[in-house]
Scaffold this motif. Structure first.
Motif, PDB file in Angstrom:
ATOM      1  N   VAL A 210      45.700  64.981  74.638  1.00  0.00           N
ATOM      2  CA  VAL A 210      46.174  64.706  75.998  1.00  0.00           C
ATOM      3  C   VAL A 210      45.537  63.443  76.579  1.00  0.00           C
ATOM      4  CG1 VAL A 210      44.460  66.198  77.137  1.00  0.00           C
ATOM      5  CG2 VAL A 210      46.715  65.922  78.177  1.00  0.00           C
ATOM      6  N   GLY A 211      44.486  62.936  75.916  1.00  0.00           N
ATOM      7  CA  GLY A 211      43.868  61.679  76.359  1.00  0.00           C
ATOM      8  C   GLY A 211      43.017  61.801  77.606  1.00  0.00           C
ATOM      9  N   ARG A 212      42.409  62.969  77.804  1.00  0.00           N
ATOM     10  CA  ARG A 212      41.499  63.168  78.949  1.00  0.00           C
ATOM     11  C   ARG A 212      40.133  63.605  78.424  1.00  0.00           C
ATOM     12  NH1 ARG A 212      44.689  64.978  84.210  1.00  0.00           N
ATOM     13  NH2 ARG A 212      46.378  63.496  83.957  1.00  0.00           N
ATOM     14  N   PRO A 213      39.098  62.794  78.649  1.00  0.00           N
ATOM     15  CA  PRO A 213      37.800  63.085  78.042  1.00  0.00           C
ATOM     16  C   PRO A 213      37.294  64.494  78.330  1.00  0.00           C
ATOM     17  CG  PRO A 213      37.696  61.099  79.448  1.00  0.00           C
ATOM     18  CD  PRO A 213      39.105  61.585  79.456  1.00  0.00           C
ATOM     19  N   GLU A 214      37.094  65.256  77.279  1.00  0.00           N
ATOM     20  CA  GLU A 214      36.442  66.575  77.305  1.00  0.00           C
ATOM     21  C   GLU A 214      37.045  67.544  78.330  1.00  0.00           C
ATOM     22  OE1 GLU A 214      32.103  65.732  75.577  1.00  0.00           O
ATOM     23  OE2 GLU A 214      32.318  65.048  77.640  1.00  0.00           O
ATOM     24  N   ILE A 215      38.364  67.450  78.525  1.00  0.00           N
ATOM     25  CA  ILE A 215      39.026  68.343  79.497  1.00  0.00           C
ATOM     26  C   ILE A 215      38.979  69.815  79.024  1.00  0.00           C
ATOM     27  CG2 ILE A 215      41.332  67.888  78.546  1.00  0.00           C
ATOM     28  CD1 ILE A 215      42.547  68.289  81.233  1.00  0.00           C
ATOM     29  N   VAL A 216      39.018  70.004  77.699  1.00  0.00           N
ATOM     30  CA  VAL A 216      39.018  71.373  77.157  1.00  0.00           C
ATOM     31  C   VAL A 216      37.574  71.809  76.915  1.00  0.00           C
ATOM     32  CG1 VAL A 216      39.782  72.845  75.243  1.00  0.00           C
ATOM     33  CG2 VAL A 216      41.238  70.946  76.006  1.00  0.00           C
ATOM     34  N   GLY A 231      41.709  63.538  70.577  1.00  0.00           N
ATOM     35  CA  GLY A 231      41.328  62.558  71.606  1.00  0.00           C
ATOM     36  C   GLY A 231      40.342  61.513  71.108  1.00  0.00           C
ATOM     37  N   ILE A 232      40.542  60.268  71.543  1.00  0.00           N
ATOM     38  CA  ILE A 232      39.548  59.206  71.294  1.00  0.00           C
ATOM     39  C   ILE A 232      39.355  58.500  72.632  1.00  0.00           C
ATOM     40  CG2 ILE A 232      39.024  57.055  70.067  1.00  0.00           C
ATOM     41  CD1 ILE A 232      40.670  58.034  67.752  1.00  0.00           C
ATOM     42  N   ASN A 233      38.323  58.918  73.351  1.00  0.00           N
ATOM     43  CA  ASN A 233      38.080  58.374  74.699  1.00  0.00           C
ATOM     44  C   ASN A 233      36.733  57.664  74.715  1.00  0.00           C
ATOM     45  OD1 ASN A 233      40.381  59.968  75.997  1.00  0.00           O
ATOM     46  ND2 ASN A 233      39.132  61.630  75.160  1.00  0.00           N
ATOM     47  N   ARG A 234      36.757  56.403  75.185  1.00  0.00           N
ATOM     48  CA  ARG A 234      35.496  55.652  75.317  1.00  0.00           C
ATOM     49  C   ARG A 234      34.966  55.855  76.729  1.00  0.00           C
ATOM     50  NH1 ARG A 234      36.012  52.816  70.483  1.00  0.00           N
ATOM     51  NH2 ARG A 234      38.212  53.037  69.996  1.00  0.00           N
ATOM     52  N   VAL A 235      33.798  56.485  76.850  1.00  0.00           N
ATOM     53  CA  VAL A 235      33.237  56.790  78.171  1.00  0.00           C
ATOM     54  C   VAL A 235      31.805  56.267  78.256  1.00  0.00           C
ATOM     55  CG1 VAL A 235      34.637  58.883  78.469  1.00  0.00           C
ATOM     56  CG2 VAL A 235      32.393  59.062  77.402  1.00  0.00           C
ATOM     57  N   GLU A 236      31.277  56.241  79.485  1.00  0.00           N
ATOM     58  CA  GLU A 236      29.888  55.856  79.657  1.00  0.00           C
ATOM     59  C   GLU A 236      29.113  57.087  80.101  1.00  0.00           C
ATOM     60  OE1 GLU A 236      29.570  51.798  81.006  1.00  0.00           O
ATOM     61  OE2 GLU A 236      27.754  52.380  82.100  1.00  0.00           O
TER      62      GLU A 236
END
Ligand SMILES: Nc1nc2c(c(=O)[nH]1)N[C@@H](CN(C=O)c1ccc(C(=O)N[C@@H](CCC(=O)O)C(=O)O)cc1)CN2
Ligand SMILES: [Mg+2]
Length: 296
Positions: A210-216, A231-236
């Motif tokens: 779904v493209g939302r960092p760690e939503i699940v 998912g592959i999300n780049r976060v800080e």
């Protein structure tokens, strides 16, 4: 952590090893070298890494790699011309246009210009239709990689409840088709689904795309479920850049029976399946038997 960590990196290495053996046999017995052409338009840093890795792994498997880099300002007509020449080139068995494309280019028009027989991404409407009607298709690489991991770690999927979170053409929709083909009861949910948490809690198999960092989180997961994180999300986090999936790994791993990490889960399978599709396309083009176990 109670869950088994599904090692996609190791599994992808095994797949690539098998592919290299098939490629060597094709060359020895028939004098054929499968060829993959990859087109990159513009300078998206992540896409540049993916395209470089695709070229490297294609060559490592003994296949021919043709890389085409176009300026971000290139016109749709230039791209269509290039695709036309690759469609006509007998040394090219697979063609891939790296996504996303710059906004001024109509992605659907470009993807539908690729010869369906060379469409190793499986995004051409003909392949989408073939997959949806249960006919022999080119299958999109990421869902194919997820299915291979699922079959390997879970065995038969018949009768299981599968929830796919995400409805993209690249992952969510083809993933649902593949799970249906393997006799799952499939729900496609997405970011606007009402009561998403409870839908996910009904799943024996969760595909998070779904493209939302760690939503699940673990609270969403049924005990013993298998969780595949696309998912592959780049976060800080704490001032440091980090790659995370759509699943909170730590909490989900306390509840699930098996789970893919990010990185090192589904991602590496995407490129391995691209190479498998290129070999499949080459065998089909030359009327040779397709290697078993490398396709859906
Ligand atoms: N034409 C296509 N475009 C895109 C596709 C695709 O299948 N076809 N998928 C993605 C990008 N992608 C391949 O193109 C891809 C994404 C991620 C990985 C991968 O190995 N990920 C690593 C982490 C790498 C990192 O640090 O960024 C992992 O998960 O371990 C491979 C391929 C969009 N575009
Ligand atoms: Mg566009």
């Amino acid at each position: 952590m109670v869950a088994v960590k599904i090692d996609g990196k190791a599994f992808a290495e095994t797949v690539r090893g098998d592919l290299a053996k098939h490629v060597e046999q094709l060359q020895r017995e028939h004098g054929i070298t499968p060829g993959l052409a990859v087109i990159l338009v513009g300078e998206d840093p992540a896409s540049e890494v993916y395209v470089r890795n695709k070229g490297k792994q294609t060559r490592e498997c003994g296949m021919a790699s043709f890389e085409h880099k176009l300026e971000a300002t290139s016109s749709e007509a230039e791209l269509l011309d290039l695709i036309g020449s690759l469609n006509a080139d007998p040394a090219v068995h697979g063609i891939l246009v790296q996504l996303p494309l710059p906004a001024h280019i109509d992605s659907d028009k470009i993807l539908n210009a690729i010869d369906p027989a060379k469409d190793v991404d499986g995004f051409h409407v003909s392949n989408v239709g073939l997959l949806g009607t249960g006919q022999k298709a080119m299958v999109p690489c990421t869902p194919l990689g997820c299915l291979m991991l699922l079959r390997h770690h879970h065995g038969k999927l018949d009768g299981l409840n599968a929830v796919v979170i995400g409805r993209s053409n690249i992952v969510g929709k083809p993933m649902a088709q593949l799970l249906l083909r393997d006799n799952c009861t499939v729900t496609i949910a997405h970011s606007r689904s009402r009561d998403l948490q409870n839908i996910v809690r009904s799943a024996d198999i969760v595909i998070a795309a779904v493209g939302r960092p760690e939503i699940v989180t673990g609270a969403w997961i049924k005990a013993g479920a298998t969780v595949i994180d696309v998912g592959i999300n780049r976060v800080e986090r704490d001032g440091r850049k980090k790659l995370v999936g759509d699943v909170n790994f730590e909490s989900a791993a306390e509840v699930a029976s098996a789970i893919t990490p990010v990185p090192g889960g589904v991602g590496p399978m995407t490129i391995a399946c691209l190479l498998a599709n290129t070999l499949t396309a080459c065998c089909r083009a030359r009327g040779l038997p397709e290697p078993l176990g490398l396709t859906a």
